[in-house]
Design a protein around this motif. Structure first.
Motif, PDB file in Angstrom:
ATOM      1  N   ASN A  52       0.834  -1.197   0.000  1.00 23.88           N
ATOM      2  CA  ASN A  52       0.000   0.000   0.000  1.00 23.88           C
ATOM      3  C   ASN A  52       0.870   1.248   0.000  1.00 23.88           C
ATOM      4  OD1 ASN A  52       0.851   0.454   2.656  1.00 23.88           O
ATOM      5  ND2 ASN A  52      -1.141   0.057   3.594  1.00 23.88           N
ATOM      6  N   ALA A  53       0.242   2.423   0.096  1.00 25.15           N
ATOM      7  CA  ALA A  53       1.001   3.671  -0.001  1.00 25.15           C
ATOM      8  C   ALA A  53       1.976   3.849   1.152  1.00 25.15           C
ATOM      9  CB  ALA A  53       0.032   4.856  -0.059  1.00 25.15           C
ATOM     10  N   VAL A  54       1.665   3.287   2.315  1.00 25.14           N
ATOM     11  CA  VAL A  54       2.599   3.371   3.441  1.00 25.14           C
ATOM     12  C   VAL A  54       3.822   2.512   3.173  1.00 25.14           C
ATOM     13  CG1 VAL A  54       2.890   3.022   5.916  1.00 25.14           C
ATOM     14  CG2 VAL A  54       0.702   3.854   5.024  1.00 25.14           C
ATOM     15  N   ASP A  55       3.616   1.297   2.699  1.00 24.21           N
ATOM     16  CA  ASP A  55       4.743   0.439   2.337  1.00 24.21           C
ATOM     17  C   ASP A  55       5.647   1.129   1.315  1.00 24.21           C
ATOM     18  OD1 ASP A  55       3.699  -1.765   3.859  1.00 24.21           O
ATOM     19  OD2 ASP A  55       2.370  -2.254   2.181  1.00 24.21           O
ATOM     20  N   LYS A  88      -9.397   9.689   8.771  1.00 25.89           N
ATOM     21  CA  LYS A  88      -8.748  10.762   9.512  1.00 25.89           C
ATOM     22  C   LYS A  88      -7.282  10.867   9.124  1.00 25.89           C
ATOM     23  CE  LYS A  88      -7.624  10.258  13.802  1.00 25.89           C
ATOM     24  NZ  LYS A  88      -7.624  10.047  15.281  1.00 25.89           N
ATOM     25  N   VAL A  89      -6.700  12.029   9.415  1.00 21.43           N
ATOM     26  CA  VAL A  89      -5.285  12.281   9.146  1.00 21.43           C
ATOM     27  C   VAL A  89      -4.504  12.052  10.436  1.00 21.43           C
ATOM     28  CG1 VAL A  89      -3.590  13.973   8.380  1.00 21.43           C
ATOM     29  CG2 VAL A  89      -5.878  13.952   7.353  1.00 21.43           C
ATOM     30  N   ILE A  90      -3.395  11.326  10.310  1.00 23.33           N
ATOM     31  CA  ILE A  90      -2.563  10.956  11.447  1.00 23.33           C
ATOM     32  C   ILE A  90      -1.186  11.583  11.279  1.00 23.33           C
ATOM     33  CG2 ILE A  90      -1.428   9.005  12.601  1.00 23.33           C
ATOM     34  CD1 ILE A  90      -3.886   7.333  11.530  1.00 23.33           C
ATOM     35  N   GLY A  91      -0.626  12.119  12.348  1.00 25.19           N
ATOM     36  CA  GLY A  91       0.702  12.715  12.322  1.00 25.19           C
ATOM     37  C   GLY A  91       1.752  11.776  12.884  1.00 25.19           C
ATOM     38  N   ILE A  92       2.906  11.738  12.249  1.00 22.09           N
ATOM     39  CA  ILE A  92       4.050  10.950  12.724  1.00 22.09           C
ATOM     40  C   ILE A  92       5.175  11.911  13.099  1.00 22.09           C
ATOM     41  CG2 ILE A  92       5.778   9.197  12.157  1.00 22.09           C
ATOM     42  CD1 ILE A  92       2.955   8.064  12.332  1.00 22.09           C
ATOM     43  N   ASN A  93       5.512  11.928  14.381  1.00 19.81           N
ATOM     44  CA  ASN A  93       6.581  12.765  14.914  1.00 19.81           C
ATOM     45  C   ASN A  93       7.787  11.882  15.181  1.00 19.81           C
ATOM     46  OD1 ASN A  93       8.341  14.214  16.565  1.00 19.81           O
ATOM     47  ND2 ASN A  93       6.726  15.206  17.738  1.00 19.81           N
ATOM     48  N   GLY A 127      16.001   9.845  14.180  1.00 18.36           N
ATOM     49  CA  GLY A 127      14.570   9.600  14.216  1.00 18.36           C
ATOM     50  C   GLY A 127      14.031   8.774  13.072  1.00 18.36           C
ATOM     51  N   THR A 128      14.701   8.802  11.929  1.00 17.05           N
ATOM     52  CA  THR A 128      14.159   8.159  10.735  1.00 17.05           C
ATOM     53  C   THR A 128      13.992   6.648  10.869  1.00 17.05           C
ATOM     54  OG1 THR A 128      14.776   9.911   9.201  1.00 17.05           O
ATOM     55  CG2 THR A 128      14.656   7.679   8.309  1.00 17.05           C
ATOM     56  N   PRO A 129      14.961   5.906  11.429  1.00 20.13           N
ATOM     57  CA  PRO A 129      14.716   4.456  11.561  1.00 20.13           C
ATOM     58  C   PRO A 129      13.456   4.147  12.364  1.00 20.13           C
ATOM     59  CG  PRO A 129      17.047   4.942  11.887  1.00 20.13           C
ATOM     60  CD  PRO A 129      16.335   6.266  11.851  1.00 20.13           C
ATOM     61  N   GLY A 130      13.259   4.870  13.462  1.00 22.10           N
ATOM     62  CA  GLY A 130      12.062   4.652  14.269  1.00 22.10           C
ATOM     63  C   GLY A 130      10.798   5.086  13.563  1.00 22.10           C
ATOM     64  N   GLY A 131      10.881   6.206  12.836  1.00 22.55           N
ATOM     65  CA  GLY A 131       9.719   6.676  12.094  1.00 22.55           C
ATOM     66  C   GLY A 131       9.290   5.690  11.027  1.00 22.55           C
ATOM     67  N   LEU A 132      10.271   5.149  10.294  1.00 22.53           N
ATOM     68  CA  LEU A 132       9.964   4.178   9.251  1.00 22.53           C
ATOM     69  C   LEU A 132       9.350   2.921   9.855  1.00 22.53           C
ATOM     70  CD1 LEU A 132      12.191   3.303   6.207  1.00 22.53           C
ATOM     71  CD2 LEU A 132      11.106   1.496   7.523  1.00 22.53           C
ATOM     72  N   CYS A 133       9.962   2.415  10.936  1.00 23.97           N
ATOM     73  CA  CYS A 133       9.445   1.195  11.557  1.00 23.97           C
ATOM     74  C   CYS A 133       8.028   1.400  12.096  1.00 23.97           C
ATOM     75  CB  CYS A 133      10.380   0.742  12.681  1.00 23.97           C
ATOM     76  SG  CYS A 133      11.934   0.020  12.103  1.00 23.97           S
ATOM     77  N   THR A 134       7.778   2.551  12.689  1.00 17.62           N
ATOM     78  CA  THR A 134       6.451   2.824  13.253  1.00 17.62           C
ATOM     79  C   THR A 134       5.394   2.916  12.160  1.00 17.62           C
ATOM     80  OG1 THR A 134       7.399   3.952  15.166  1.00 17.62           O
ATOM     81  CG2 THR A 134       5.107   4.451  14.630  1.00 17.62           C
ATOM     82  N   MET A 135       5.675   3.673  11.104  1.00 17.25           N
ATOM     83  CA  MET A 135       4.714   3.783  10.008  1.00 17.25           C
ATOM     84  C   MET A 135       4.419   2.424   9.396  1.00 17.25           C
ATOM     85  SD  MET A 135       5.598   7.329   7.969  1.00 17.25           S
ATOM     86  CE  MET A 135       7.313   6.942   7.662  1.00 17.25           C
ATOM     87  N   ARG A 270       6.268   9.561  18.237  1.00 12.74           N
ATOM     88  CA  ARG A 270       4.956   9.961  18.726  1.00 12.74           C
ATOM     89  C   ARG A 270       3.963   9.966  17.563  1.00 12.74           C
ATOM     90  NH1 ARG A 270       4.707  11.985  23.909  1.00 12.74           N
ATOM     91  NH2 ARG A 270       6.690  12.460  24.912  1.00 12.74           N
ATOM     92  N   ILE A 271       2.848   9.282  17.759  1.00 12.51           N
ATOM     93  CA  ILE A 271       1.734   9.317  16.806  1.00 12.51           C
ATOM     94  C   ILE A 271       0.761  10.372  17.301  1.00 12.51           C
ATOM     95  CG2 ILE A 271      -0.137   7.997  15.747  1.00 12.51           C
ATOM     96  CD1 ILE A 271       1.563   5.476  16.145  1.00 12.51           C
TER      97      ILE A 271
END
Length: 609
Positions: A52-55, A88-93, A127-135, A270-271
């Motif tokens: 999907n678009a997240v992948d 809904k729109v979700i934010g990734i910090n 932050g990027t490794p964690g952001g990618l894994c979380t998304m 943080r989501i």
């Protein structure tokens, strides 16, 4: 290849009927757009495998990080995701934090006005490794191994592009200060040109080993019966709490950095609930005040008080009105924005209120630039009183640098990164503006990972911004600002841009180009914009003061508009391209298809199907 792609490439204007340098990109099933052609290909490959678009966005993020120049794996990720099931729109910090020992006293004791631009001391936690894994874990469908495979192939060796190779050569003297960076980047030591040449196969064995460790951890977890999500988070833990973390910290501290193993272990993605305002029936979403994103929302609230369409696109009156609104929003950004998880609490409700915007609009001089525009007082608009009113008064003496704009200043204003836009037929939409760890990057030990330089976005002087003073565990207020817009409850537009403090200036005008002036997504991406410099710089460790009345225009701006702007008090500068490297997706609900726009500035590239 079995399937055909509609490919968006940077083409010269060949047909007189074509109004843009690059054609609109059309797609029915999915769309992938980012700042590097190979990275867009990585996103397309994931879509073709059923992701999907997240992948796909995670694959593009990983690929762009691996290709350096404008970001790397040790940087930060800021994202907005539209969740079609939740509507809904979700934010990734996924922004790193200042490490242990990072205090104003620490930096000022070293004679620094701001934290440094370069080196290990400039780094917040990655932050990027964690952001990618979380998304991926929360909203994707694929394994970490699947989305990292293109990046791993790139790390194993890819033909480096001229932009990155030449950037390495320009910065080689600084790169030589850091032993791990030197060994990675300078592939021809001692020769006249020590950096790789364009087309040379650039290999990163240590980064590849780090990525393999993440994949190995995921595999082991899956073998033990862990779920897809649990296995991805196991890999994440190895990065932040295991042997990768230990080597990262060792390499950071060896080169003078402050990051500790506890800093890495304690950090979390943080989501979030993003912020939004309604502009003429369109809900525009931004990440909160730890970014500069609300500045665009404030500007839209102010500009809603004016009939922009009747002024005409880029007329002198239009430019003046938008310029003034941006300056007002920038003044508030510079003083009131900071990490919402640290006290004091930012007055964001007042800043985004329509009543506050109306009051700000009423103060606008319709005929002259205001060189002394200052932050407003939003506290009465959330039933509070301003605890920093005296600091506002102090700012008067600090504002308004008369220094000229030189190339170093412009580099700090325009310092670029990349953007990632993805959408699919099932309704997932992703907008990301990742950054950090750009060339010249200080690599942390033998991880192959370039450290962030984001510490410089803090201030040490509380009178400049009491909400953004550097402190351990705190996030700096960043320029990075993806955007999503909804109309009638459905995705309308997904867009982002690179370019430091120019980001929300160019995104604001891109949005108005479409909404007020009826441009399509590619026309709006290429259309000439204008920029103000009447704000405090977010990057750099020297002169960051505002440059009142300085106005960047496109080189072909007509003489009569130039004359009128000079009469209004502006000092004009010109560039051939001023639109900003914007990438965007517009949703055509009449035909159930996507329209993609990709910047004509450089290497930005999109693929749709």
């Amino acid at each position: 290849m079995k399937h055909l792609f509609t490919i968006l490439v940077c083409l010269p204007l060949i047909l007189s009927a074509q109004s843009t340098q690059k054609p609109v990109l059309h797609g029915r099933h999915w769309m992938a757009i980012t700042g590097k052609p190979l990275a867009a290909t990585a996103g397309a490959a994931i879509f073709q495998k059923g992701g999907n678009a997240v992948d796909a966005s995670c694959a593009m993020l990983a690929a762009t990080c691996t290709m350096w120049d404008v970001l790397s794996w040790g940087g930060e990720t800021q994202a907005l995701i539209y969740h079609p099931k939740l509507k809904k729109v979700i934010g990734i910090n996924a922004l790193g934090v200042a490490p242990t020992g990072a205090t104003p006293e620490f930096f000022t004791s070293k004679g620094m006005k701001f934290p440094p631009e370069y080196g290990a001391l400039a780094a917040v936690t990655p932050g990027t490794p964690g952001g990618l894994c979380t998304m991926l874990a929360e909203y994707g469908t694929m394994s970490l191994e699947e989305v990292l495979r293109p990046a791993m192939e790139l790390a194993d060796g890819y033909p480096i592009e001229a932009q990155t190779a030449n950037s390495i050569e320009r910065e080689k003297n600084r790169i030589k200060e850091w032993p791990y960076s030197r060994s990675v980047f300078l592939t021809h030591p001692g020769e006249k040109r020590e950096a790789p040449t364009a087309g040379e196969i650039f290999r990163q064995a240590e980064l590849l080993a780090t990525l393999k460790k993440l994949v190995e951890t995921e595999r082991e977890a899956l073998k033990k019966g862990k779920s897809r999500k649990e296995a991805i988070y196991a890999a994440n833990d190895r990065f932040y709490k295991g042997d990768i973390a230990a080597e990262f910290v060792r390499g950071c501290q060896e080169q003078g950095g402050l990051i500790t193993t506890k800093d890495l272990a304690d950090w979390k993605v943080r989501i979030e609930e993003p912020l939004h305002v309604n502009y003429k029936g369109i809900e525009v979403y931004k990440l909160s005040q730890w970014t500069q994103g609300p500045m665009m929302l404030q500007a839209l609230n102010i500009l809603e008080q004016f009939d922009l369409k009747s002024m005409g696109y880029n007329s002198a009156r239009y430019i003046h009105t938008v310029y003034q609104a941006m300056n007002m929003a920038f003044a508030d950004r510079d003083f009131y924005y900071g990490d919402p998880y640290f006290p004091p609490a930012e007055p964001i409700r007042g800043l985004l209120s329509k009543e506050y915007a109306k009051k700000r609009a009423e103060t606008m001089n319709p005929d002259k630039n205001d060189p002394a525009v200052l932050p407003g007082d939003p506290y009465p608009f959330e039933n509070g009183s301003n605890p920093f009113i005296r600091d506002l008064e102090k700012r008067i003496a600090k504002e308004n640098s008369t220094a000229s704009i030189d190339q170093q200043y412009l580099d700090q204003v325009w310092r670029g990164t990349t953007s990632v836009e993805a959408a699919d037929k099932d309704g997932w939409v992703v907008s990301i503006t990742p950054s950090g760890g750009w060339v010249p990057a200080c690599i942390a030990g033998r991880t192959g990972i370039g450290m962030s330089q984001r510490m410089q976005s803090f201030v040490c002087d509380s009178s400049l911004n009491p909400y953004n003073v550097v402190a351990p565990g705190k996030r700096p207020r960043v320029t990075l600002t993806p955007t999503l817009a909804l109309k009638d409850g459905k995705p309308f537009l997904s867009f982002a841009v690179q370019g430091g403090d120019t980001q929300d200036q160019n995104l604001l005008q891109f949005f108005l180009n479409m909404v007020e002036f009826g441009m399509n997504v590619q026309e709006a991406a290429e259309a000439p914009n204008f920029n103000t410099y009447q704000f405090w710089l977010s990057l750099g460790d020297q002169d960051r003061k505002p440059k009142p009345g300085q106005l960047l225009l496109q080189s072909e701006t007509p003489a009569w508009i130039r004359k009128e702007l000079i009469q209004r008090g502006y000092k004009l500068r010109f560039e051939d391209r001023t639109s900003g490297p914007i990438n965007a997706i517009w949703f055509d609900w009449q035909h159930n298809s996507f329209w993609g726009g990709s910047s004509n500035h450089g290497e930005d590239y999109g693929i749709g199907w």
